[in-house]
Design a protein around this motif. Structure first.
Motif, PDB file in Angstrom:
ATOM      1  N   VAL A 158     -11.496 -46.801  71.789  1.00  0.00           N
ATOM      2  CA  VAL A 158     -12.617 -48.160  71.935  1.00  0.00           C
ATOM      3  C   VAL A 158     -13.522 -47.963  70.698  1.00  0.00           C
ATOM      4  CG1 VAL A 158     -14.632 -49.703  73.148  1.00  0.00           C
ATOM      5  CG2 VAL A 158     -11.725 -49.113  73.851  1.00  0.00           C
ATOM      6  N   ALA A 159     -14.455 -46.646  70.707  1.00  0.00           N
ATOM      7  CA  ALA A 159     -15.424 -46.809  70.279  1.00  0.00           C
ATOM      8  C   ALA A 159     -15.735 -45.122  69.756  1.00  0.00           C
ATOM      9  CB  ALA A 159     -16.760 -46.958  71.220  1.00  0.00           C
ATOM     10  N   PRO A 160     -14.601 -44.563  68.693  1.00  0.00           N
ATOM     11  CA  PRO A 160     -14.684 -44.026  68.293  1.00  0.00           C
ATOM     12  C   PRO A 160     -16.178 -43.141  67.581  1.00  0.00           C
ATOM     13  CG  PRO A 160     -12.736 -45.359  67.233  1.00  0.00           C
ATOM     14  CD  PRO A 160     -13.360 -45.591  68.400  1.00  0.00           C
ATOM     15  N   LYS A 161     -15.832 -42.280  67.621  1.00  0.00           N
ATOM     16  CA  LYS A 161     -17.674 -41.280  66.725  1.00  0.00           C
ATOM     17  C   LYS A 161     -17.293 -41.386  65.145  1.00  0.00           C
ATOM     18  CE  LYS A 161     -19.414 -40.131  70.938  1.00  0.00           C
ATOM     19  NZ  LYS A 161     -18.485 -40.498  71.929  1.00  0.00           N
ATOM     20  N   HIS A 162     -15.994 -40.716  65.216  1.00  0.00           N
ATOM     21  CA  HIS A 162     -15.880 -39.776  63.801  1.00  0.00           C
ATOM     22  C   HIS A 162     -15.331 -40.765  62.536  1.00  0.00           C
ATOM     23  CE1 HIS A 162     -14.197 -36.852  60.752  1.00  0.00           C
ATOM     24  NE2 HIS A 162     -15.447 -35.670  61.330  1.00  0.00           N
ATOM     25  N   PRO A 163     -15.336 -40.441  61.364  1.00  0.00           N
ATOM     26  CA  PRO A 163     -14.898 -41.680  60.319  1.00  0.00           C
ATOM     27  C   PRO A 163     -13.479 -41.802  60.370  1.00  0.00           C
ATOM     28  CG  PRO A 163     -17.241 -40.819  59.825  1.00  0.00           C
ATOM     29  CD  PRO A 163     -16.579 -39.943  60.748  1.00  0.00           C
ATOM     30  N   ARG A 164     -13.363 -40.070  60.615  1.00  0.00           N
ATOM     31  CA  ARG A 164     -11.885 -40.205  60.281  1.00  0.00           C
ATOM     32  C   ARG A 164     -11.152 -40.954  61.852  1.00  0.00           C
ATOM     33  NH1 ARG A 164     -10.127 -34.164  58.097  1.00  0.00           N
ATOM     34  NH2 ARG A 164     -12.262 -33.838  58.775  1.00  0.00           N
ATOM     35  N   THR A 165     -11.248 -40.803  62.318  1.00  0.00           N
ATOM     36  CA  THR A 165     -10.488 -40.962  63.899  1.00  0.00           C
ATOM     37  C   THR A 165     -11.053 -42.716  63.641  1.00  0.00           C
ATOM     38  OG1 THR A 165     -11.498 -39.518  65.061  1.00  0.00           O
ATOM     39  CG2 THR A 165     -10.493 -41.086  66.276  1.00  0.00           C
ATOM     40  N   GLN A 166     -12.586 -43.260  63.050  1.00  0.00           N
ATOM     41  CA  GLN A 166     -12.249 -44.714  63.462  1.00  0.00           C
ATOM     42  C   GLN A 166     -11.065 -45.271  62.364  1.00  0.00           C
ATOM     43  OE1 GLN A 166     -16.181 -44.371  61.822  1.00  0.00           O
ATOM     44  NE2 GLN A 166     -16.798 -44.856  64.312  1.00  0.00           N
ATOM     45  N   ALA A 167     -10.921 -44.750  60.854  1.00  0.00           N
ATOM     46  CA  ALA A 167     -10.284 -44.762  59.322  1.00  0.00           C
ATOM     47  C   ALA A 167      -8.489 -44.615  60.307  1.00  0.00           C
ATOM     48  CB  ALA A 167     -10.488 -44.498  58.153  1.00  0.00           C
ATOM     49  N   PHE A 168      -8.434 -44.198  61.379  1.00  0.00           N
ATOM     50  CA  PHE A 168      -6.956 -43.993  61.751  1.00  0.00           C
ATOM     51  C   PHE A 168      -6.536 -45.156  62.195  1.00  0.00           C
ATOM     52  CE2 PHE A 168      -3.876 -43.020  64.677  1.00  0.00           C
ATOM     53  CZ  PHE A 168      -2.468 -42.245  63.941  1.00  0.00           C
ATOM     54  N   LEU A 169      -7.960 -45.563  63.433  1.00  0.00           N
ATOM     55  CA  LEU A 169      -7.406 -46.395  64.661  1.00  0.00           C
ATOM     56  C   LEU A 169      -6.995 -47.593  64.037  1.00  0.00           C
ATOM     57  CD1 LEU A 169      -9.541 -44.625  67.532  1.00  0.00           C
ATOM     58  CD2 LEU A 169      -6.705 -44.898  67.331  1.00  0.00           C
ATOM     59  N   ALA A 170      -8.153 -48.388  62.774  1.00  0.00           N
ATOM     60  CA  ALA A 170      -8.527 -49.016  61.922  1.00  0.00           C
ATOM     61  C   ALA A 170      -6.987 -49.620  61.472  1.00  0.00           C
ATOM     62  CB  ALA A 170      -9.070 -49.386  61.291  1.00  0.00           C
ATOM     63  N   ARG A 171      -5.994 -49.185  61.570  1.00  0.00           N
ATOM     64  CA  ARG A 171      -4.599 -49.329  60.997  1.00  0.00           C
ATOM     65  C   ARG A 171      -3.596 -49.932  62.258  1.00  0.00           C
ATOM     66  NH1 ARG A 171      -2.289 -43.493  59.748  1.00  0.00           N
ATOM     67  NH2 ARG A 171      -0.321 -44.657  60.271  1.00  0.00           N
ATOM     68  N   PHE A 172      -4.299 -49.780  63.795  1.00  0.00           N
ATOM     69  CA  PHE A 172      -3.552 -50.449  64.437  1.00  0.00           C
ATOM     70  C   PHE A 172      -4.157 -51.146  65.140  1.00  0.00           C
ATOM     71  CE2 PHE A 172      -2.770 -45.332  64.207  1.00  0.00           C
ATOM     72  CZ  PHE A 172      -1.217 -45.388  64.431  1.00  0.00           C
ATOM     73  N   ILE A 173      -5.345 -52.087  64.991  1.00  0.00           N
ATOM     74  CA  ILE A 173      -6.224 -53.431  65.313  1.00  0.00           C
ATOM     75  C   ILE A 173      -5.634 -54.140  64.451  1.00  0.00           C
ATOM     76  CG2 ILE A 173      -8.343 -54.087  65.782  1.00  0.00           C
ATOM     77  CD1 ILE A 173      -9.824 -50.957  66.133  1.00  0.00           C
TER      78      ILE A 173
END
Length: 255
Positions: free
Chosen positions: A240-255
């Protein structure tokens, strides 16, 4: 869940020739915990899974399952590599489900499931058959015990592969992208089987891209990239609220 880890990965390094795939992975998994590992292709997820049950040698660090170092034994102050038969014995209580189903095509569903309990664990055939039938009922394929793999859909074959892994009564189940080879309409039935296992207290480490499964079934989500663990936490936090930019970028693909 017990606080004593069932799985301990300690500074694990793995390279193929000059390519370093795992660059110091450390992770504890408690008994009964369901850990989902996410990450892009090439991040080292599947390699790490194979290192846990010693299908791959590691160059540095250690992996312990139930307190026993995988692939090695201590002889005084020395650490000696296990011979293949001893290493295979270590894996007998670790079930693994791969991307491909790897069922024996010349054996029926029932024969596939009892092969390891009877042939490797020396379990009496009658007991192995009874357990196999319980497992088939549990995964909704009781009527398929005399079918051959070619007569099953991909989803059914993967559910049989899960039952086969469960037939050895594992203390730990490893899943390496178990739905990646399936047509989209067949993914749900396999994930439903895995969700059922997760509710029964079986320790599971699952490499997958199925974010929905991670949200519903995981106790903890681990994000890997470039051979490192970048971030980990409860699914309600990391997804829901990843802290690391790489995690954020990866999960953005699934939103």
């Amino acid at each position: 869940m017990s606080q004593t880890p069932l799985v301990q990965a300690l500074n694990v390094h793995k390279a193929f020739d000059q390519l370093e795939v795992l660059k110091g992975i450390s992770l504890d998994v408690a008994p009964g915990e369901v850990v989902v590992i996410l990450g892009p292709s090439g991040s080292g997820k599947s390699t790490f899974l194979r290192c846990i049950n010693n299908l791959e040698d590691i160059q540095q660090g250690a992996v312990l399952v139930d307190g026993e170092q995988m692939g090695y034994r201590h002889a005084g102050q020395k650490l000696l590599k296990l011979k293949p038969d001893a290493a295979a014995r270590q894996r007998r209580r670790i079930g693994m489900v791969f991307q491909q189903f790897n069922l024996y095509p010349h054996m029926t569903v029932l024969e596939n499931i009892i092969e390891a309990p009877v042939g490797i664990h020396r379990e009496p055939r009658a007991a192995a058959v009874a357990h196999a039938r319980e497992l088939l009922k549990r995964i909704g394929l009781a009527e398929k015990e005399n079918s051959y793999p070619r007569q099953l859909s991909g989803g059914q074959q993967q559910r049989v592969a899960i039952a086969r892994a469960l037939a050895i009564r594992p203390k730990l189940m490893l899943f390496d992208e178990p739905t990646s080879a399936l047509d989209p309409e067949l993914v749900g039935e396999v994930l439903a089987t895995m969700r059922d296992l997760a509710t029964q207290g079986l320790t599971m480490i699952v490499v997958t891209h199925e974010i929905g499964f991670a949200k519903e079934a995981a106790d903890r989500v681990v994000f890997m990239d470039g051979g490192h663990i970048i971030e980990e936490g409860p699914p309600g936090e990391l997804l829901v609220a990843p802290k690391h930019p790489r995690t954020q970028a990866f999960l953005a693909r699934f939103i």
